[in-house]
Design a protein around this motif. Sequence first.
Motif, mmCIF file in Angstrom:
data_model
loop_
_atom_site.group_PDB
_atom_site.id
_atom_site.type_symbol
_atom_site.label_atom_id
_atom_site.label_comp_id
_atom_site.label_asym_id
_atom_site.label_seq_id
_atom_site.Cartn_x
_atom_site.Cartn_y
_atom_site.Cartn_z
ATOM 1 N N GLY A 30 0.696 -1.214 -0.104
ATOM 2 C CA GLY A 30 -0.215 0.142 0.069
ATOM 3 C C GLY A 30 0.757 1.285 -0.127
ATOM 4 O O GLY A 30 0.501 2.210 -0.830
ATOM 5 N N ASP A 31 2.101 1.132 0.967
ATOM 6 C CA ASP A 31 2.643 2.180 0.802
ATOM 7 C C ASP A 31 3.471 2.725 -0.568
ATOM 8 O O ASP A 31 3.430 3.730 -1.040
ATOM 9 N N VAL A 32 3.968 1.644 -1.108
ATOM 10 C CA VAL A 32 4.558 1.819 -2.570
ATOM 11 C C VAL A 32 3.649 2.313 -3.395
ATOM 12 O O VAL A 32 3.828 3.284 -4.455
ATOM 13 N N LEU A 33 2.102 1.718 -3.694
ATOM 14 C CA LEU A 33 1.162 2.383 -4.471
ATOM 15 C C LEU A 33 0.759 3.715 -3.996
ATOM 16 O O LEU A 33 0.721 4.512 -5.138
ATOM 17 N N MET A 34 0.859 4.068 -3.059
ATOM 18 C CA MET A 34 0.466 5.469 -2.516
ATOM 19 C C MET A 34 1.650 6.277 -2.940
ATOM 20 O O MET A 34 1.510 7.474 -3.669
ATOM 21 N N LEU A 35 2.883 5.914 -3.125
ATOM 22 C CA LEU A 35 4.204 6.588 -3.304
ATOM 23 C C LEU A 35 3.679 6.791 -4.800
ATOM 24 O O LEU A 35 3.848 8.235 -5.401
ATOM 25 N N ALA A 36 3.707 5.870 -5.648
ATOM 26 C CA ALA A 36 3.347 5.815 -7.099
ATOM 27 C C ALA A 36 2.390 7.009 -7.492
ATOM 28 O O ALA A 36 2.275 7.494 -8.401
ATOM 29 N N GLY A 37 1.290 6.644 -6.670
ATOM 30 C CA GLY A 37 0.193 7.715 -6.744
ATOM 31 C C GLY A 37 0.381 8.948 -6.746
ATOM 32 O O GLY A 37 -0.007 9.684 -7.567
ATOM 33 N N PHE A 38 1.024 9.436 -5.775
ATOM 34 C CA PHE A 38 1.407 10.689 -5.446
ATOM 35 C C PHE A 38 2.636 11.349 -6.686
ATOM 36 O O PHE A 38 2.403 12.407 -7.103
ATOM 37 N N ILE A 39 3.273 10.442 -6.748
ATOM 38 C CA ILE A 39 4.470 10.704 -7.994
ATOM 39 C C ILE A 39 3.571 11.080 -9.264
ATOM 40 O O ILE A 39 3.844 12.028 -9.909
ATOM 41 N N LEU A 40 2.586 10.186 -9.526
ATOM 42 C CA LEU A 40 1.752 10.517 -10.794
ATOM 43 C C LEU A 40 0.934 11.793 -10.619
ATOM 44 O O LEU A 40 0.693 12.541 -11.561
ATOM 45 N N LEU A 41 0.130 11.703 -9.313
ATOM 46 C CA LEU A 41 -0.733 12.993 -9.180
ATOM 47 C C LEU A 41 -0.240 14.264 -9.249
ATOM 48 O O LEU A 41 -0.695 15.264 -9.777
ATOM 49 N N PHE A 42 1.396 14.335 -8.919
ATOM 50 C CA PHE A 42 1.887 15.800 -9.050
ATOM 51 C C PHE A 42 2.775 15.639 -10.229
ATOM 52 O O PHE A 42 3.806 16.615 -10.284
ATOM 53 N N ASP A 43 2.707 14.869 -10.979
ATOM 54 C CA ASP A 43 3.299 14.905 -12.278
ATOM 55 C C ASP A 43 4.653 14.723 -12.202
ATOM 56 O O ASP A 43 5.297 15.725 -12.893
ATOM 57 N N ALA A 44 5.293 14.152 -11.230
ATOM 58 C CA ALA A 44 6.792 14.101 -10.801
ATOM 59 C C ALA A 44 7.393 13.005 -11.427
ATOM 60 O O ALA A 44 7.896 12.251 -10.703
ATOM 61 N N VAL A 45 7.296 12.614 -12.622
ATOM 62 C CA VAL A 45 8.003 11.473 -13.360
ATOM 63 C C VAL A 45 9.165 11.199 -12.863
ATOM 64 O O VAL A 45 9.640 10.018 -13.321
ATOM 65 N N LEU A 46 10.123 12.213 -13.015
ATOM 66 C CA LEU A 46 11.635 12.116 -12.732
ATOM 67 C C LEU A 46 11.605 11.472 -11.360
ATOM 68 O O LEU A 46 12.835 10.934 -11.423
ATOM 69 N N ALA A 47 10.673 11.320 -10.625
ATOM 70 C CA ALA A 47 10.779 10.731 -9.252
ATOM 71 C C ALA A 47 10.351 9.383 -9.346
ATOM 72 O O ALA A 47 10.698 8.649 -8.131
ATOM 73 N N LEU A 48 9.996 8.693 -10.541
ATOM 74 C CA LEU A 48 9.463 7.382 -10.573
ATOM 75 C C LEU A 48 10.814 6.511 -10.015
ATOM 76 O O LEU A 48 10.535 5.158 -9.412
ATOM 77 N N PRO A 49 11.967 6.587 -10.408
ATOM 78 C CA PRO A 49 13.072 5.634 -9.894
ATOM 79 C C PRO A 49 13.091 5.810 -8.407
ATOM 80 O O PRO A 49 13.742 4.803 -7.833
ATOM 81 N N LEU A 50 12.403 6.681 -7.688
ATOM 82 C CA LEU A 50 12.394 6.454 -6.101
ATOM 83 C C LEU A 50 11.644 5.231 -5.844
ATOM 84 O O LEU A 50 11.722 4.611 -4.843
ATOM 85 N N ILE A 51 10.533 4.669 -6.555
ATOM 86 C CA ILE A 51 9.875 3.513 -6.349
ATOM 87 C C ILE A 51 10.754 2.363 -6.039
ATOM 88 O O ILE A 51 10.445 1.744 -4.939
ATOM 89 N N PRO A 52 11.302 1.916 -6.888
ATOM 90 C CA PRO A 52 12.230 0.556 -6.647
ATOM 91 C C PRO A 52 13.312 0.858 -5.492
ATOM 92 O O PRO A 52 13.619 -0.203 -4.640
ATOM 93 N N ILE A 53 13.609 2.201 -5.209
ATOM 94 C CA ILE A 53 14.655 2.297 -4.441
ATOM 95 C C ILE A 53 13.899 2.140 -2.627
ATOM 96 O O ILE A 53 14.220 1.409 -1.856
ATOM 97 N N PHE A 54 12.651 2.783 -2.627
ATOM 98 C CA PHE A 54 11.875 2.625 -1.688
ATOM 99 C C PHE A 54 11.502 1.140 -1.310
ATOM 100 O O PHE A 54 11.500 0.679 -0.165
ATOM 101 N N VAL A 55 11.155 0.368 -2.362
ATOM 102 C CA VAL A 55 11.030 -0.816 -2.274
ATOM 103 C C VAL A 55 12.237 -1.796 -1.585
ATOM 104 O O VAL A 55 12.077 -2.506 -0.720
#
Length: 103
Positions: A44-69
């Motif tokens: 759920g935390d990972v999905l929320m992080l991905a959702g916030f990244i997409l919501l705020f159109d911060a696609v450059l932050a997408l690499p944070l997802i695998p780092i967070f995992v």
Amino acid sequence: GVLLTLLALSEFRRQRTTIIPHKTPDRLIQSGIFSRTRNPIYLGDVLMLAGFILLFDAVLALPLIPIFVWIIEKRFILGEEDRMRRAFRMDFARYERKVRRWV
């Protein structure tokens, strides 16, 4: 992500066991959302992080997802699974074979 977290919290409450990551739970929860994923709150935390990244159109932050995992696995999941392996032995071994860590 929020729904997964709420479903997991309700199972913890129903089973009357600890949700604190560094404590050994009294029971091995295998029902509800835990029959689909061993880590619904972290998922759920990972999905929320991905959702916030997409919501705020911060696609450059997408690499944070695998780092967070990776951080979640190293900092929390591996230790939790080790404690459950020692506490619940065969039950956890069966659960681990049946239900995947993430999805």
